[in-house]
Design an enzyme around this catalytic site. Structure first.
Site, PDB file in Angstrom:
ATOM      1  CG  HIS A   8      -0.221   0.042   2.531  1.00 12.56           C
ATOM      2  ND1 HIS A   8       0.322   1.193   3.076  1.00 12.56           N
ATOM      3  CD2 HIS A   8       0.047  -0.946   3.412  1.00 12.56           C
ATOM      4  CE1 HIS A   8       0.886   0.911   4.227  1.00 12.56           C
ATOM      5  NE2 HIS A   8       0.744  -0.388   4.461  1.00 12.56           N
ATOM      6  CD  GLU A  12      -4.531   9.945   7.623  1.00 10.96           C
ATOM      7  OE1 GLU A  12      -4.913   9.493   8.734  1.00 10.96           O
ATOM      8  OE2 GLU A  12      -5.240  10.676   6.901  1.00 10.96           O
ATOM      9  CD1 TRP A  13      -1.504   6.918  12.122  1.00 10.60           C
ATOM     10  CD2 TRP A  13      -1.301   4.978  13.213  1.00 10.60           C
ATOM     11  NE1 TRP A  13      -2.407   6.933  13.147  1.00 10.60           N
ATOM     12  CE2 TRP A  13      -2.311   5.745  13.841  1.00 10.60           C
ATOM     13  CE3 TRP A  13      -1.012   3.716  13.732  1.00 10.60           C
ATOM     14  CZ2 TRP A  13      -3.016   5.297  14.960  1.00 10.60           C
ATOM     15  CZ3 TRP A  13      -1.724   3.258  14.838  1.00 10.60           C
ATOM     16  CH2 TRP A  13      -2.708   4.035  15.445  1.00 10.60           C
ATOM     17  CG  ASN A  14       3.407   3.780   6.463  1.00 13.90           C
ATOM     18  OD1 ASN A  14       2.770   3.437   5.482  1.00 13.90           O
ATOM     19  ND2 ASN A  14       3.764   2.902   7.377  1.00 13.90           N
ATOM     20  N   GLY A  21       0.413  -1.996  12.192  1.00  7.69           N
ATOM     21  CA  GLY A  21      -0.135  -3.336  12.349  1.00  7.69           C
ATOM     22  C   GLY A  21      -1.578  -3.448  11.888  1.00  7.69           C
ATOM     23  NE  ARG A  59      -1.591  -0.115   6.809  1.00  6.39           N
ATOM     24  CZ  ARG A  59      -2.101  -0.724   7.884  1.00  6.39           C
ATOM     25  NH1 ARG A  59      -3.315  -0.402   8.321  1.00  6.39           N
ATOM     26  NH2 ARG A  59      -1.413  -1.652   8.528  1.00  6.39           N
ATOM     27  CD  GLU A  86       2.442  -4.854   8.162  1.00  6.92           C
ATOM     28  OE1 GLU A  86       2.732  -6.044   7.918  1.00  6.92           O
ATOM     29  OE2 GLU A  86       3.132  -3.905   7.768  1.00  6.92           O
ATOM     30  CG  HIS A 181      -0.754  -4.605   4.860  1.00  7.93           C
ATOM     31  ND1 HIS A 181      -1.199  -3.380   5.291  1.00  7.93           N
ATOM     32  CD2 HIS A 181      -1.860  -5.301   4.489  1.00  7.93           C
ATOM     33  CE1 HIS A 181      -2.525  -3.338   5.198  1.00  7.93           C
ATOM     34  NE2 HIS A 181      -2.948  -4.488   4.707  1.00  7.93           N
ATOM     35  CG  ASN A 183       6.124  -6.987   8.427  1.00  2.14           C
ATOM     36  OD1 ASN A 183       7.274  -7.416   8.373  1.00  2.14           O
ATOM     37  ND2 ASN A 183       5.825  -5.842   9.006  1.00  2.14           N
TER      38      ASN A 183
END
Length: 227
Positions: A8, A12-14, A21, A59, A86, A181, A183
């Site tokens: 993705h 916003e958290w990246n 997670g 996302r 994720e 994602h 992971n």
């Protein structure tokens, strides 16, 4: 046979450098632009899809939608599954990565983030942000919903879906897109390429960049490259 993975676009958290997670956050403006650029690039290179697989997190779903829209393929059927989510970061979810490193040390955070088989601190199932309280997982047995995962557990979660849905689609001749994602894709990359537990620690998949695999009839890798 070809398979296309895409992580993705930036969330916003990246952008805020937070552990994400299974927490459901939106794409940032940059993330939207990354997905749009990926879709245009796939169109320019002539990539067509018959089916798309994605997670149940916003996302990844938005990235899948944008990529298909920008490549004029929004009609392509999508299958959404929690198995492509994720990795669950347990109690780390929502925490600032830099501050967490200052508290626990860089090495401990590196192990939590990159180790193949070390679990993060587990999240209390009663926590308001626990996946146990999220209706998108209400159909799952309580002991299946994770409270924290490492890459090994993530692979164990993803692999049945690969074997039951994705691999048969490829073998049947369908052109497959997987929008997921960092992971969950690393877990699949480990499986597809036969990467060792140690070496997978050094594998990073950038956001919003189509990763193309060319595979033989046994799904062995003939070539791989980013567009």
């Amino acid at each position: 046979m070809e398979l296309v993975f895409i992580r993705h676009g930036q969330s916003e958290w990246n952008a805020k450098n937070l552990f994400t997670g299974w927490r459901d956050v939106k794409l940032s403006e940059q993330g939207i632009a990354e997905a749009q650029a990926a879709g245009r690039k796939l169109k320019e290179k002539g990539y067509l899809f018959d089916i798309a697989f994605t997670s149940v997190l916003t996302r990844a779903i938005k990235t899948c939608n944008i990529v298909l829209e920008e490549s004029d393929q929004l009609f392509v059927p999508q299958i959404k599954t929690w198995r492509l989510n994720e990795r669950h970061y347990g109690q780390l979810q929502g925490l600032d990565k830099k501050q967490t490193a200052e508290k626990y040390g860089d090495e401990q955070v590196r192990i939590w983030r990159r180790s193949y088989d070390t679990l993060p601190p587990l999240l209390d199932p009663e926590d308001p942000f626990s996946a146990h309280n999220d209706r998108r997982y209400a159909h799952l047995p309580a002991d299946v919903v994770p409270d924290g995962e490492n890459l090994k557990v993530t692979l164990e979660r993803v692999l049945p879906f690969w074997e039951d849905k994705i691999a048969p689609a490829i073998i049947s001749g369908k052109r497959v897109l997987v929008a997921a994602h960092g992971n969950s894709l690393r877990a699949l990359v480990k499986h597809i390429e036969g990467i060792s537990d140690d070496d997978i620690m050094g594998v990073e998949i950038p956001t919003g960049q189509p990763l193309v695999y060319q595979l033989d009839d046994n799904l062995k890798v003939l070539d791989k490259f980013y567009l």
